[in-house]
Design a protein around this motif. Structure first.
Motif, PDB file in Angstrom:
ATOM      1  N   PRO A   1     -18.233   0.124  13.823  1.00  0.00           N
ATOM      2  CA  PRO A   1     -18.199   1.152  13.981  1.00  0.00           C
ATOM      3  C   PRO A   1     -17.861   2.078  15.153  1.00  0.00           C
ATOM      4  CG  PRO A   1     -19.631  -0.511  15.338  1.00  0.00           C
ATOM      5  CD  PRO A   1     -18.839  -0.973  13.922  1.00  0.00           C
ATOM      6  N   VAL A   2     -17.616   2.922  15.491  1.00  0.00           N
ATOM      7  CA  VAL A   2     -17.307   3.885  16.340  1.00  0.00           C
ATOM      8  C   VAL A   2     -17.431   5.076  16.984  1.00  0.00           C
ATOM      9  CG1 VAL A   2     -14.923   5.088  16.534  1.00  0.00           C
ATOM     10  CG2 VAL A   2     -14.937   3.320  15.751  1.00  0.00           C
ATOM     11  N   TYR A   3     -17.927   4.686  17.712  1.00  0.00           N
ATOM     12  CA  TYR A   3     -18.588   6.479  18.925  1.00  0.00           C
ATOM     13  C   TYR A   3     -17.672   7.072  19.869  1.00  0.00           C
ATOM     14  CZ  TYR A   3     -23.226   4.665  17.191  1.00  0.00           C
ATOM     15  OH  TYR A   3     -24.437   4.548  16.915  1.00  0.00           O
ATOM     16  N   SER A   4     -17.541   8.630  19.613  1.00  0.00           N
ATOM     17  CA  SER A   4     -16.673   9.144  20.871  1.00  0.00           C
ATOM     18  C   SER A   4     -17.194   9.641  22.273  1.00  0.00           C
ATOM     19  CB  SER A   4     -16.467  10.341  19.578  1.00  0.00           C
ATOM     20  OG  SER A   4     -17.325  11.007  19.681  1.00  0.00           O
ATOM     21  N   GLU A   5     -18.280   9.570  22.444  1.00  0.00           N
ATOM     22  CA  GLU A   5     -18.781   9.961  23.667  1.00  0.00           C
ATOM     23  C   GLU A   5     -17.876   8.788  24.876  1.00  0.00           C
ATOM     24  OE1 GLU A   5     -20.586   8.927  20.895  1.00  0.00           O
ATOM     25  OE2 GLU A   5     -21.180  10.785  20.509  1.00  0.00           O
ATOM     26  N   GLY A   6     -18.240   7.660  24.565  1.00  0.00           N
ATOM     27  CA  GLY A   6     -17.238   6.821  25.947  1.00  0.00           C
ATOM     28  C   GLY A   6     -18.369   6.187  26.825  1.00  0.00           C
TER      29      GLY A   6
ATOM     30  N   ALA B   1     -16.537   2.131  22.255  1.00  0.00           N
ATOM     31  CA  ALA B   1     -17.390   3.733  22.059  1.00  0.00           C
ATOM     32  C   ALA B   1     -16.631   4.621  23.038  1.00  0.00           C
ATOM     33  CB  ALA B   1     -18.340   2.831  23.610  1.00  0.00           C
ATOM     34  N   SER B   2     -15.772   4.223  23.027  1.00  0.00           N
ATOM     35  CA  SER B   2     -14.681   5.332  23.413  1.00  0.00           C
ATOM     36  C   SER B   2     -13.636   6.146  22.646  1.00  0.00           C
ATOM     37  CB  SER B   2     -13.322   4.871  25.112  1.00  0.00           C
ATOM     38  OG  SER B   2     -14.139   4.536  26.195  1.00  0.00           O
TER      39      SER B   2
ATOM     40  N   ASN C   1     -22.582   5.010  28.829  1.00  0.00           N
ATOM     41  CA  ASN C   1     -23.316   3.574  28.497  1.00  0.00           C
ATOM     42  C   ASN C   1     -24.118   3.613  27.193  1.00  0.00           C
ATOM     43  OD1 ASN C   1     -22.326   2.588  30.699  1.00  0.00           O
ATOM     44  ND2 ASN C   1     -23.802   3.140  31.984  1.00  0.00           N
ATOM     45  N   LEU C   2     -24.500   3.987  26.622  1.00  0.00           N
ATOM     46  CA  LEU C   2     -24.820   4.543  25.361  1.00  0.00           C
ATOM     47  C   LEU C   2     -24.852   4.236  24.097  1.00  0.00           C
ATOM     48  CD1 LEU C   2     -28.324   5.186  24.495  1.00  0.00           C
ATOM     49  CD2 LEU C   2     -27.245   7.449  23.459  1.00  0.00           C
ATOM     50  N   ALA C   3     -23.130   5.124  24.427  1.00  0.00           N
ATOM     51  CA  ALA C   3     -22.113   4.496  22.733  1.00  0.00           C
ATOM     52  C   ALA C   3     -21.981   3.088  22.880  1.00  0.00           C
ATOM     53  CB  ALA C   3     -21.220   4.899  22.874  1.00  0.00           C
ATOM     54  N   ARG C   4     -22.194   2.693  24.680  1.00  0.00           N
ATOM     55  CA  ARG C   4     -21.213   1.079  24.463  1.00  0.00           C
ATOM     56  C   ARG C   4     -22.663   0.037  23.499  1.00  0.00           C
ATOM     57  NH1 ARG C   4     -17.864   2.760  28.344  1.00  0.00           N
ATOM     58  NH2 ARG C   4     -19.263   2.687  30.496  1.00  0.00           N
ATOM     59  N   LEU C   5     -23.753   1.088  23.479  1.00  0.00           N
ATOM     60  CA  LEU C   5     -25.061   0.092  23.259  1.00  0.00           C
ATOM     61  C   LEU C   5     -24.929  -0.187  21.968  1.00  0.00           C
ATOM     62  CD1 LEU C   5     -28.526  -0.936  24.940  1.00  0.00           C
ATOM     63  CD2 LEU C   5     -28.637   1.615  23.306  1.00  0.00           C
ATOM     64  N   LEU C   6     -25.092   1.555  21.383  1.00  0.00           N
ATOM     65  CA  LEU C   6     -25.639   1.960  19.698  1.00  0.00           C
ATOM     66  C   LEU C   6     -23.976   0.868  19.263  1.00  0.00           C
ATOM     67  CD1 LEU C   6     -26.513   5.187  20.673  1.00  0.00           C
ATOM     68  CD2 LEU C   6     -27.833   3.189  19.909  1.00  0.00           C
TER      69      LEU C   6
END
Lengths: 302, 558, 166, 176
Positions: free
Chosen positions: B413-418, B389-390, B420-425
């Motif tokens: 899946p990789v998200y860059s926002e870091g 998520a980070s 809580n929502l990113a970790r949920l997604l």
């Protein structure tokens, strides 16, 4: 003769409503369970069973001594007094011709404050945080609650609920109802606005300090408070038609009360909990335009 | 078929690089199959070696294992396991210490994630780590000084009498919050230092669940009994641990595990991931006051629990792993049931996620809270969904393939926002990926035996194995011994993620703390309690996280 | 003695319709704990028996204890149990709480509720009724059955069996 | 209307209906694969202790008491892994699907199979084996019959004696 019947009826209704409050919570629990795809409590009497069990348990006094139980006792009494003077679909004889809209307003705010005070008195470390949070939310909510009730008196031209009987519905009145509806919803401590206090805090914040009968009494007072808030709403909906409905308006009042409780329960199930910095802001965003709208419309007489 | 081997070319490249950069300090550089490239350095020069590997080669610190090797080699030793994700190879730095007064320089300023490992070495093995503050970390406060349970001359079942001090602690509440006692609900807590409603620092006061598992595995248990012990490290992702342990032994002893067994392991691992992520999503909803989401996530999860029981014989702690293979085979009937269940789960889950992500409070409160920036994530070597998520693209299933994961294709899946929502997604995406993986596994399931025929485990071998748990990378380090592991080092994913909470919670509002702590998915029962300390007055207040988040407890939602 | 048993029976009767439970984790691996959560969720839903978990031991009618009582939690467990009003009813859930579990003789645990009992006695904390629920983890149905045994609704099925082989 | 989207939950709840399993009034959610408590068939058990060696949690223990040897099964500590059933040479252990094991008396959670130890055919002392074990070994490998009825001490002595006689040494010298 008429007055005596009225008094007798009011006493019966008062007793019924005090008994109804935990029952409505039982119905709410059943409905919530349905929305969770499960069975829920064995019957709608479950909240009553809980309270009765608590009364049968021993009382362990918290470290603060008798102060907290006394406050809870006061709270419960205050709730009963408030319940006794609100109209039950027909004007209440117990108000003795006093300006009962303002009386009810004062009592409801006193009730809310007493919750907070008991929070502080319990000395629970958590409660301190909760009090400050509640102050933030309460400042917004109770201000608009008070404002709306005063505006109600101005619009109807009477500071008593009796003035509502036969009142012709206007747009400003309906907008006012919406504001009051939201304010009552928030004041009854439902998700997403239970951040500061109400059930989670008072049921575990203050109540964490003691057990048994005092806990039962505090829970009971909480359900009564909810009932009072919704009953006021139900009155505002039913009273304008009271002269048409006659005595049937009592039945309609009860029906509206139950429906309101259920609708609010469903809304609280499908929403999440807000945060202290978000909630007052979003409330302001809703309240301000609505308040301006009903003021202007009311001034214009629409 | 043994665990994944790095390609010859990568191996040569890394070895050449290591020899070039570490040539002046390393005593030896050799490749140990099943573990990685083993570099021996003198204890005085460990800092230089760690600096080069961690900073110049960009490797992650995966675990550190202190070992009492006095009975065999006459020394204490410390194994620093680094992972070079891009080359799919481990670099193990070992330093030997004097047997009388073992000490080693601290590397915590170079690799912040070494913090806990060093404390643990000091606490359990009595290795002094020079150049940092050392304090009692894992063992209880009344544990006698100078008794180090992981040393080989200490019996596993030694039970020193609790001291009088702790007796006093029993007789009165330590922190005066009336009858509301500390640690009532779950036995771990965080200390949050706050100013008003703003968190300024965090201290983790944990290891209440320390049960001496590593010591037990090295003393009372046999090779084939340890999988059952490993499974009980964690009741939520236990199968991960038993797979990781068996793989470590298989790697060390070069045991050929039949392919069908590897497929079954992968299958059960994915079923476990399904249940764990669904559990987490439910708990996250609950923390956000959205109890309907909690109930429905758990309604869907229940099907995966029944499925797990059908596949393994138990709802949790499956108990089907042994060194060399698995104990329970699957048949066509079961395959059909698995496919039906995952189809059902997929449909229901998609519908539920659509609703959950439409609840305004859930979205508002998860967006922009508990942010872990990428460079901090890198410094703390975080793992799993927290890393992904980070913006760190790490997944053991792809980077160090094990079991049957090299036979299936899946997205990471990789998200860059870091936040809580990113970790949920990330977790939502992973549930759907897991379902895809399960389908592929069943589609390709090979025939054959499920247990290796030859099981010979020579002494003194090193094995390292990692598994992508629902919470991130789980890693086991093993030195084989006679009839049982000589040293068994377990590093659970949460161990790596908790120190990063310092960054995530700092300067955040108190109300977000519970969700942020839960967002790393520590075995959630361990996160239930916080101590709030006012940074200005140093006054301590104990409150339960539940209350902090205005949650009455699960009870009030029913 | 006789009097106490009567009191206990009466208390059990009083809470039959409304049982508030407090979950006390003494260092378990979480498997039993998630099964306890599981009995609250739709598939097993113990609210249909009037069971409701509470956050404070002060409110509790029944303590659900899991875990082998690690050395570090021991003082806190004693404190928590002391805060529970009498009669103290305890359900020891899972192999760890019942018999110490797989790590019953490790250096950092006290071997479940049997080891805890001694410490409780020394500190003057009495347990009025204790029911053991074996299982690793105890399945949700087993927990429900355990509550039924505690309330006296169900009779324990398991009996000591001794067979001599000649 | 995105504001109304959360209300879709009502649809989800309505479609799934009430899913609660009404245990104990309905059968539990147990699959055929479920591992419950084990049952030890005393008529088959030979008291060899293979299960005791395999048991990870020491739920199965062997307790020697003079001429008797008890195989003790403590359900309270059992982790239901079923390893004992895997290793039992005579198939005396079966895994049941029983899970309703709650009780208020911890003694109820014990079950015991008591074996008698064989006596040495030579010196008459108790051997380390149970009578059942010996008959099991004899039934499997009949040739060992002469030694199998002896305790380990006598067996060793007899073996050395046999060796010496074979080399033409005098009987009895082996006893130092």
């Amino acid at each position: 003769m008429q007055l005596e019947v009225n008094i007798a009826l009011s006493i019966v209704l008062f007793v019924c409503l005090t008994l109804l409050a935990p029952l409505l919570d039982g119905i709410e629990r059943k409905i919530r369970a349905k929305l969770h795809s499960r069975i829920g409590p064995p019957s709608i009497l479950q909240t009553w069973y809980d309270i009765l069990k608590l009364f049968s348990k021993e009382l362990v006094l918290p470290e603060g001594g008798l102060l907290v139980p006394l406050l809870v006792g006061l709270l419960y009494t205050l709730a009963l007094v408030t319940l006794s003077i609100i109209p039950y679909g027909v004007p209440n004889p117990f108000t003795l011709g006093l300006p009962d809209i303002l009386l009810v307003l004062v009592l409801v705010i006193a009730l809310q404050l007493l919750w907070t005070v008991s929070s502080l008195a319990s000395g629970n470390p958590y409660a301190t945080i909760g009090v400050f949070r509640e102050a933030g939310l309460g400042l917004v909510n109770e201000f608009f609650l008070a404002l709306s009730l005063i505006a109600l008196a101005l619009i109807t031209g009477s500071s008593s609920f009796t003035g509502l009987v036969g009142f012709r519905l206007t747009l400003s009145y309906i907008l006012l109802l919406v504001v009051l509806g939201i304010a009552c919803y928030v004041a009854s401590g439902r998700i997403p606005f239970d951040i500061g206090e109400a059930e989670p805090e008072l049921a575990s914040g203050v109540l964490v300090e003691f057990s048994g009968p005092v806990l039962g009494l505090a829970l009971y007072a909480h359900y009564l408070k909810r009932l009072i808030l919704y009953a006021i709403l139900a009155d505002l909906i039913v009273l304008p038609f009271a002269n048409v409905l006659g005595l049937a308006s009592i039945g309609v009042f009860l029906l509206v009360l139950v429906v309101l409780w259920i609708v609010f329960a469903v809304v609280s199930v499908v929403l999440g909990r807000s945060r202290i910095d978000l909630a007052p802001r979003s409330l302001l965003k809703i309240y301000t335009p609505l308040t301006i709208a009903y003021s202007v419309l009311g001034y214009l007489g629409a | 078929m043994v665990d994944f081997e790095p390609s010859k070319q990568d191996l040569e490249e890394v070895r050449a690089q290591l020899t070039e950069k570490l040539g002046h300090i390393a005593r030896s550089v050799e490749y140990v199959p099943g573990a990685g490239i083993l570099v021996e350095v003198p204890v005085k020069r460990i800092r230089e070696a760690v600096k080069i590997i961690h900073n110049d080669l960009d490797a992650y610190l995966r675990t550190v294992a202190g070992v009492d090797e006095r009975p065999v080699k006459g020394v204490f030793s410390a194994y620093y396991v680094f992972g070079l994700d891009s080359k799919h190879v481990n670099i193990i730095v070992v330093a030997y210490m004097d047997s009388d007064k073992p000490s080693i320089p601290s590397v915590v300023d170079i690799a912040p994630s070494a913090d806990w490992y060093e404390l643990e070495m000091y606490d359990l093995l009595g290795i002094r780590v020079e150049g940092r503050r050392l304090y009692r970390f894992i063992l209880p406060e009344d544990w006698p000084e100078g008794l180090y349970p992981l040393r080989k001359d200490v019996a596993y079942n030694i039970r020193p009498e609790p001291s009088l001090r702790s007796r006093e602690a029993i007789s009165g509440p330590r922190i005066p919050v009336g009858p509301y006692h500390p640690a009532l609900h779950e036995p771990e807590y965080f200390e949050l230092y706050v100013e008003g409603e703003r968190v300024v620092d965090v201290r983790y006061n944990g290891f209440h669940v320390h049960r001496g598992i590593e010591k037990l595995g090295e003393s009372r248990f046999t090779y084939q009994q340890v999988p059952f012990l490993a499974e009980r490290i964690c009741g939520i992702c236990g199968f991960v641990h038993s797979v990781c342990y068996t793989q470590a032994v298989e790697n060390a002893a070069r045991i050929d595990v039949p392919e069908r067994a590897l497929y079954i392991r992968s299958l059960v691992l994915e079923v476990e991931r399904l249940h764990s992520h669904l559990l987490w999503i439910g708990v996250a909803c609950h923390l956000l006051g959205y109890d309907a989401g909690f109930m429905h996530a758990w309604r869907i999860r229940e099907k995966t629990m029944v499925l797990a029981e059908l596949l393994t014989g138990s709802r949790k702690t499956y108990g089907i792993n042994l060194v060399g293979g698995v104990r329970k085979d699957i048949n066509r009937d079961k395959i059909g049931k698995v496919l039906d269940t995952v189809k059902w789960v997929e449909d229901e889950f998609k519908k539920l996620v659509e609703v959950i992500t439409s609840v305004p409070q859930v979205v508002k409160r998860a967006t922009g809270t508990g942010i872990l920036p990428k460079h901090d994530a890198r410094a703390y070597s975080v793992v799993g969904p927290v890393a992904r998520a980070s913006g760190l693209n790490r997944d053991v299933r792809r980077d160090y393939p094990y079991a049957a994961y090299k036979e299936v294709s899946f997205k990471v899946p990789v998200y860059s926002e870091g936040d809580n929502l990113a970790r949920l997604l990330v977790r939502v995406d992973e549930v759907l990926e897991s379902i895809e993986i399960i389908r592929q596994l069943l589609d390709q399931l090979p025939q054959g035996p499920i247990m290796a025929e030859e099981l010979e485990i020579p002494e003194g071998r090193i094995g390292v194995s990692s598994v992508e748990a629902p919470r991130g990378e789980d890693i086991h380090f093993i030195i084989t011994g006679k009839g049982r592991p000589y040293r068994w080092r377990v590093r659970a994913p949460t161990y790596q993620n908790i120190p990063a909470l310092k960054v995530m919670l700092k300067d955040a509002p108190l109300a977000d703390a519970p969700l942020t702590i839960a967002s790393i998915d520590p075995c959630f029962s361990c996160t239930d309690r916080v101590v709030v300390v006012d940074a200005r007055t140093r006054k301590r207040r104990i409150i339960s996280l539940r209350k902090l988040s205005k949650i009455n407890c699960i009870g009030c939602l029913i | 003695m006789e009097n106490r048993r009567d009191n206990l029976l009466e208390a059990l009767k009083a809470i039959r319709r409304s049982i508030w439970v407090f979950h006390l984790n003494t260092g378990s691996c979480n498997a039993c704990d998630i099964e306890i959560l599981d009995v609250l969720t739709p598939y097993f839903d113990v609210e249909r028996f009037g069971i409701k978990p509470v956050a404070s031991p002060r409110h509790a009618d029944l303590v659900l204890m899991t875990g082998p009582v690690t050395r570090k939690t021991l003082p806190k467990v004693v404190n928590a149990l002391r805060a529970v009003p009498r009669p103290r009813l305890v359900l020891a859930i899972g192999a760890c709480a019942v018999g110490g579990g797989i790590w019953h003789d490790s250096y950092s645990v006290s071997g479940g509720v049997e080891g805890l009992k001694k410490v409780l006695e020394e500190n003057g904390v009495e347990i009025d009724k204790l029911v053991y629920v074996p299982g690793c983890p105890a399945r949700p149905e087993a927990i429900i059955y355990g509550v039924a045994v505690l309330l006296g609704i169900a009779k324990p099925k398991v009996k000591e069996e001794v067979v001599e082989v000649k | 209307m995105s504001l109304l989207k959360p209300f879709k939950l009502i649809g989800i709840a309505h479609r799934s209906g009430v899913v609660t399993v009404r245990y104990p009034f309905q059968p539990p959610l147990v699959t055929p694969e479920f591992r419950g408590r084990i049952r030890i068939d005393a008529s088959k058990c030979i008291g060899c202790g293979a299960c005791v060696n395999a048991c990870p949690s020491n739920a199965l223990t062997l307790v020697d008491d003079g001429e008797r040897r008890a195989l003790n099964y403590f359900i309270g500590r059992c982790i239901y892994c079923g390893r004992c059933a895997d290793v039992c040479p005579v198939g005396a252990i079966t895994i049941s699907r029983e899970f309703e094991l709650a009780t208020d008396n911890i003694g109820d959670l014990n079950s015991r199979v008591i074996h008698y130890k064989a006596t040495c055919s030579c010196c008459g002392e108790e051997t380390t084996a149970t009578e059942r074990m010996i008959s099991y070994v004899v039934s499997r490998v009949p040739v060992t019959e002469t030694y199998v009825h002896m305790g380990s001490r006598c067996r060793k002595r007899r073996f050395i004696e046999g060796l010496m006689m074979g080399r033409g040494m005098i009987y009895g010298e082996s006893e130092r």
